[in-house]
Scaffold this motif. Structure first.
Motif, PDB file in Angstrom:
ATOM      1  N   GLN A 699       0.850  -1.103   0.001  1.00 17.52           N
ATOM      2  CA  GLN A 699      -0.087   0.000  -0.148  1.00 17.52           C
ATOM      3  C   GLN A 699       0.829   1.400  -0.042  1.00 17.52           C
ATOM      4  OE1 GLN A 699      -3.329   0.559  -0.244  1.00 17.52           O
ATOM      5  NE2 GLN A 699      -2.876   2.740  -0.258  1.00 17.52           N
ATOM      6  N   HIS A 702       2.272   1.952  -3.660  1.00 17.92           N
ATOM      7  CA  HIS A 702       1.319   2.244  -4.534  1.00 17.92           C
ATOM      8  C   HIS A 702       1.034   3.887  -4.023  1.00 17.92           C
ATOM      9  CE1 HIS A 702       0.212  -1.049  -6.710  1.00 17.92           C
ATOM     10  NE2 HIS A 702      -0.228  -1.886  -5.845  1.00 17.92           N
ATOM     11  N   SER A 703       0.780   4.226  -2.667  1.00 22.23           N
ATOM     12  CA  SER A 703       0.651   5.669  -2.297  1.00 22.23           C
ATOM     13  C   SER A 703       1.774   6.476  -2.696  1.00 22.23           C
ATOM     14  CB  SER A 703       0.488   5.599  -0.788  1.00 22.23           C
ATOM     15  OG  SER A 703      -0.449   4.529  -0.324  1.00 22.23           O
ATOM     16  N   ASN A 705       3.637   5.904  -5.548  1.00 24.66           N
ATOM     17  CA  ASN A 705       3.479   6.088  -6.888  1.00 24.66           C
ATOM     18  C   ASN A 705       2.409   7.136  -7.208  1.00 24.66           C
ATOM     19  OD1 ASN A 705       5.563   4.409  -7.916  1.00 24.66           O
ATOM     20  ND2 ASN A 705       4.265   2.445  -7.613  1.00 24.66           N
ATOM     21  N   ARG A 706       1.317   7.073  -6.315  1.00 24.94           N
ATOM     22  CA  ARG A 706       0.055   7.899  -6.551  1.00 24.94           C
ATOM     23  C   ARG A 706       0.804   9.157  -6.540  1.00 24.94           C
ATOM     24  NH1 ARG A 706      -3.118   5.436  -4.230  1.00 24.94           N
ATOM     25  NH2 ARG A 706      -3.172   6.715  -2.108  1.00 24.94           N
ATOM     26  N   CYS A 734      10.233   3.768  -3.955  1.00 29.08           N
ATOM     27  CA  CYS A 734       9.814   2.271  -4.385  1.00 29.08           C
ATOM     28  C   CYS A 734      10.811   1.358  -4.772  1.00 29.08           C
ATOM     29  CB  CYS A 734       8.757   2.610  -5.532  1.00 29.08           C
ATOM     30  SG  CYS A 734       7.197   3.812  -5.346  1.00 29.08           S
ATOM     31  N   LEU A 750       4.982  -4.596  -9.006  1.00 32.81           N
ATOM     32  CA  LEU A 750       5.008  -3.451  -8.423  1.00 32.81           C
ATOM     33  C   LEU A 750       6.519  -3.049  -9.372  1.00 32.81           C
ATOM     34  CD1 LEU A 750       4.790  -3.762  -4.693  1.00 32.81           C
ATOM     35  CD2 LEU A 750       3.376  -2.746  -6.251  1.00 32.81           C
ATOM     36  N   HIS A 753       4.527  -1.476 -12.521  1.00 33.37           N
ATOM     37  CA  HIS A 753       3.896  -0.360 -12.193  1.00 33.37           C
ATOM     38  C   HIS A 753       4.691   0.811 -11.832  1.00 33.37           C
ATOM     39  CE1 HIS A 753       0.772   1.805  -9.362  1.00 33.37           C
ATOM     40  NE2 HIS A 753       0.593   2.307 -10.570  1.00 33.37           N
ATOM     41  N   SER A 754       5.876   0.754 -10.992  1.00 35.64           N
ATOM     42  CA  SER A 754       6.713   1.623 -10.714  1.00 35.64           C
ATOM     43  C   SER A 754       7.413   2.431 -11.611  1.00 35.64           C
ATOM     44  CB  SER A 754       7.632   1.182  -9.608  1.00 35.64           C
ATOM     45  OG  SER A 754       7.067   0.879  -8.464  1.00 35.64           O
TER      46      SER A 754
END
Length: 1005
Positions: A699, A702-703, A705-706, A734, A750, A753-754
């Motif tokens: 989490q 993801h936070s 990255n957001r 990350c 991940l 995504h990263s």
């Protein structure tokens, strides 16, 4: 400081990109390859051709989702045969609702209701209302709910005695004489059972032994009834009823009453079912709500016989209890039988001298009366008023002498009355008017405000009635004598009512002050916390944080000395639940000065974790907006840290999942707005605090990255020097966090995504580092992975990841120092070295996706781009050397596909080979065209084993399509119809040229 540390985590990078291609190839094939070139694609035209044709829709046209308006039919039509009219209409008159047209406007239920006689309906409604009044509703707490509490509360360590019935052997001897008539045998059983020695007194029994003996008697009753020994069953019930007159061990009497009345209930049920079964014959069945007229003479005679037998019992207590147990059987004799028996039985109780025995007898009569005739309130009230007349016996010489003999104090003796009195008051107050409470209060005042009665009144009547008279009850409590029943229990009962109903607004503060004056003077920590637990809810409900803080401080003051809180964790936990249930604004809650010190009293780890979970559940449920309040953040970080530190090697996965869910819910609700650096600092601190829970780390990644994407959105893609450094810090966060995760596919996804986030923020070197890390991780993917406790193959998950990875690689620009398509080449090397299942087609699927990727890379303009990032279509500009490298790589991939198909053919799965060739090649030719149609030798791949009809059915064998020119040469095969030489002219599967020609860029020969 944490944020600066996060930014300093650098990833090696590069300064520029170049467009000079390299001709070196890292992937080579051993088989012969064929020159291919990609088709030129016009994505816009293809998208436009695939778009559905828009059809204008007029508003007047019928639409199936339009609501249909149904109008009531004015004409009754019993027969619908041949009817074409309909009472349903919609906005379109040309289209009729098929359901309405079939029913012709009148549904069967409406037709049936129209034919019902209104008079009959009214009578049935009145009868139903009368039946409902004779049945207790679900809002009435049944006796079964109180049974367990009484057995657990009223126990003893003293020795008990019991008179056990011993006449079973003689009864069996009598039944063995088959020559005797039924009447003579019954008489002999009665005589035998009443002989001396038919009873045996068992002494020195423990409580558990006593309970076991009672259960044996209950089972003996059932066995005797099943063997048609009715007199023996009656004798057992009589002997058990006599035990209720014994108060030798007075502390155990409430539990003894519960056990004995279980036997009485069993006996009453058996007798009723026996008589009810006699009313059923071959012609009719007795309805549930029957009248005495429906009962036959035999059943009535049997019922009267039972009442006559019971009436002959000499002793009062067993005669009363046994007759009360079969009170329901009066329904078989007359309509007024129950209403006549209840007053008589109430008067019988007046002959019982012991007040404790008599009050439990009244409780049993009220229980039976509520089951069979709850509407007869007169007998209930009469029982209570009779009890009030005899209540003074409690303080008489007889009872006092008995207490002295048994060494029981009055303070321990009076609570023995509570279960019986509470039940009597519950029966009386059920659906009772408010005026009855006023009458009860007046009678209590006449008796000197007896605390025991007052407590039962407050426990039984509706909370709304009690709350409106709170000050009256407080005045009565002050005047009570505290010697027999402590006042703090009265205030606890009052507090329970005020938690359910609100008192008058003007009296609320005075009520709290009067109650707390008594509670705070209690010296016993258990007595104190039992009362404080109740009144905390009243305080939270009607007052501000100032009063709540005062109450919590007082609780801490009383429970801290001698660590008294260790014995009161349930009550303290209940206080926390009540506080957080009324304070949903956590900024107000944590501003209560004594709230956090109150939490410190939970020293036991398991209890502390449960309290923290309750707090986080309420926060997640009621916190609507993200927060940055430092008070809330510091407090909840401490709470979450407590939950996290409780995780160890023995913690269950479900518990870890629950804790991670709560912590993630907190992390999602933290937002510092545009202060992105502070947000990143919070994430860095959270990573250090929750490193043992993998879902929390996921989490956090993801936070972060957001957060980087929000920064990009604010800057509209044009990063300044400061924001560019910030997003690189996010990317570095990350990059160093992902390796600490355990799940292999979690890390892979991940990394991908990263890398996409880094690419979107123009961090090209960091994106390459993520993609390289993902590529290097693929060889570590195991063959089987654990999913929800079950081992499953991992290839499908790997295939899904690689397909997503290929889609990303399309827009990743090449590095100037690593050659053309260096990431694609490294990925293909890893795929080739990976150990795939021999019988699996996943490798072909992956290589097919690679061909799609290479085809898209050779286009003049790519299908999609990332803003501010130049992909290879811009860097190379359609350079011929780049296209040549692309085509060469494609030839190598095709060679790998053919080689794997050959392996599949050797493994006796030839049918699977051809199926994949049909499915995969039809997709490949959508992107590529063959320059040289020389595939005659490909047949060696597929015809290395006999081919049956199922192996070649549905595949093209025409010479026009060189891709499918598999049967062009004479081949010796084994067919279903026999072996022989088969040429493609003699039999061919359906030609696929119609399908393939749409993908070829060259005309057929």
């Amino acid at each position: 400081m944490a944020a600066r540390a996060g930014r300093g985590e650098a990833v090696p990078g590069r300064e520029k990109r170049a467009g000079c291609p390299s001709t070196s190839a890292h992937v080579t094939g051993k088989m012969a390859v064929f020159p291919w070139h990609s088709r030129s694609r016009n994505y816009k035209a293809e998208f436009a051709s695939c778009r559905l044709e828009a059809v204008p829709l007029e508003f007047g046209d019928y639409h199936p989702l339009k609501p249909i308006t149904v109008t009531e039919s004015k004409t009754k039509k019993v027969s619908r045969k041949g009817s074409t009219s309909s009472t349903s209409s919609s906005s379109s008159s040309s289209v009729l609702d098929p359901l309405s047209s079939v029913l012709d406007g009148t549904d069967p239920l409406s037709m049936f209701a129209a034919t019902v006689d209104p008079a009959a309906t009214d009578s049935s409604r009145k009868r139903r209302d009368r039946d409902e009044n004779s049945i207790v509703g679900s809002d009435f707490e049944p006796w079964a709910n109180k049974r367990g509490e009484i057995l657990a509360r009223y126990t003893t360590t003293e020795k008990l005695s019991i008179n056990l019935f011993m006449g079973s052997e003689k009864g069996k001897a009598g039944t063995a004489t088959s020559a005797m008539s039924e009447k003579v045998r019954t008489r002999l059983e009665e005589l035998d059972d009443f002989e001396e020695g038919s009873q045996k007194e068992l002494l020195n029994l423990t409580q558990q032994d006593y309970v076991n003996r009672i259960e044996e008697l209950n089972q003996s009753l059932k066995d005797a009834w099943a063997s048609d020994q009715k007199v023996k069953a009656l004798k057992i019930v009589i002997q058990c009823s006599k035990l209720l007159s014994d108060t030798g061990v007075i502390q155990f009497y409430p539990s003894k009453f519960v056990l004995i009345t279980d036997i009485l209930d069993t006996f009453g049920k058996l007798v009723y079912e026996r008589i009810f079964s006699m009313c059923v014959d071959n012609r009719s069945v007795l309805p549930d709500h029957f009248s005495p007229e429906n009962v036959n003479d035999t059943a009535k005679e049997t019922c009267l016989n039972w009442f006559f037998k019971i009436a002959s019992i000499r002793e009062l207590i067993p005669r009363f209890y046994v007759e009360a147990s079969i009170l329901k059987c009066n329904k078989f004799l007359s309509k007024t039988g129950i209403s006549e028996c209840l007053p008589r039985l109430t008067c019988m109780i007046r002959g019982i001298g012991d007040p404790l025995v008599s009050v439990y007898a009244r409780a049993y009569l009220c229980r039976v009366g509520m089951e069979v005739a709850p509407h007869l309130k007169e007998s209930l009230n009469k029982n209570f008023f009779d009890f009030l007349l005899t209540f003074k016996q409690i303080h008489g010489d007889t009872v006092q002498n008995q207490l002295v003999v048994q060494g029981v104090e009055l303070l321990s003796y009076l609570p023995l009355y509570s279960p019986a009195m509470d039940w009597i008051f519950q029966c009386i107050s059920y659906h009772a008017p408010e005026t009855l409470l006023t009458e009860m209060m007046d009678r209590c005042k006449k008796l000197g405000n007896n605390a025991l009665l007052l407590n039962s009144v407050m426990s039984a009547f509706r909370a709304e009635f009690i709350a409106t008279r709170s000050m009256d009850f407080i005045g009565m409590i002050k005047e009570c004598d505290e010697s027999g029943f402590p006042k703090h229990l009265l205030f606890r009962s009052l507090g329970l009512n005020l938690a359910l109903a609100d008192p008058p607004e003007g009296d609320r503060l005075q009520i709290l002050n009067e109650a707390w004056k008594v509670i705070t003077k209690l010296k016993n920590p258990q007595d104190y916390i039992n009362c404080a637990e109740v009144w905390v809810e009243y305080t939270c409900k009607h007052f501000t944080k100032r009063e709540v803080n005062t109450v919590l401080a007082d609780v801490i003051k009383h429970m801290t000395p001698d660590r008294a809180f260790e014995d009161s964790y349930p009550q303290l936990h209940s206080i926390i639940k009540k506080v957080i249930a009324h304070f949903h604004d956590f900024s107000v809650l944590f501003s209560v000065e004594k709230f956090l010190p109150f939490l410190d009293m939970f020293q036991k780890e398991s209890v502390r974790v449960e309290v923290c979970k309750c707090i986080m559940e309420v926060f997640i449920k009621h916190q609507q907006e993200p927060t940055k309040d430092p008070v809330i953040l510091n407090a909840l970080l401490h709470v979450c840290k407590t939950m996290h530190d409780s995780v160890n090697a023995l913690t269950l996965e479900d518990e870890k999942r629950m804790l991670a869910y709560l912590i993630n819910g907190f992390i999602k609700m933290v937002s510092f707005g545009r202060d992105f650096e502070q947000q990143l600092s919070f994430y860095v601190e959270a990573r250090s605090m929750f490193c043992n829970l993998e879902p929390v780390l996921v989490q956090l990644i993801h936070s972060v990255n957001r957060l980087a994407m929000e920064t990009r959105k604010v800057m509209k893609g044009n990063h300044s020097r400061k924001t560019a450094a910030f997003v690189r810090a996010c990317v570095a966060y990350c990059f160093i966090t992902i390796p600490s995760l355990v799940g292999i596919f979690t890390r892979l996804n991940l990394y991908l995504h990263s890398g996409q986030v880094a690419l979107a923020n123009q961090c090209l070197s960091q994106a390459d580092a993520f993609f390289k890390a993902a590529i290097s991780l693929i060889p570590e993917v195991p063959k089987m992975i654990n999913i929800d406790g079950k081992m499953r193959p991992s290839e499908s998950f790997l295939l899904e990841f690689l397909c997503n990875f290929f889609s990303t690689l399309l827009i990743v620009p090449d590095h100037p120092e690593h050659g053309v398509l260096f990431l694609v080449r490294e990925l293909l090397n890893v795929i080739q070295d990976y150990t795939w299942e021999d019988s699996s087609d996943d490798k072909i699927r992956i290589y097919t996706c690679v061909l799609h990727l290479l085809s898209a890379m050779s286009q003049e303009t790519y299908l999609y781009h990332i803003d501010k990032v130049d992909s290879n279509d811009s860097l190379y500009g359609g350079d011929s050397k780049f296209l040549a490298e692309n085509n060469k790589l494609c030839e190598t991939v095709m060679a790998q596909i053919l080689e794997h198909l050959k392996t599949l053919a050797k493994d006796e799965v030839g049918a699977l080979c051809l199926l994949h060739l049909n499915a995969r090649v039809s997709r490949v030719v959508g992107h590529w065209s063959i320059l040289e149609r020389k595939l005659g030798h490909v047949s060696n791949v597929f015809l290395c084993r006999p081919i049956t009809e199922c192996s070649i059915q549905g595949f093209c064998s025409c010479t026009k399509c060189s891709v499918f020119q598999l049967l062009a040469s004479p081949t010796r095969i084994s067919a279903p119809w026999g072996a022989g030489t088969l040429r493609h002219e003699s039999w061919r599967p359906p030609c696929l040229w119609g399908l393939c020609v749409t993908h070829h860029s060259i005309p057929p020969p």
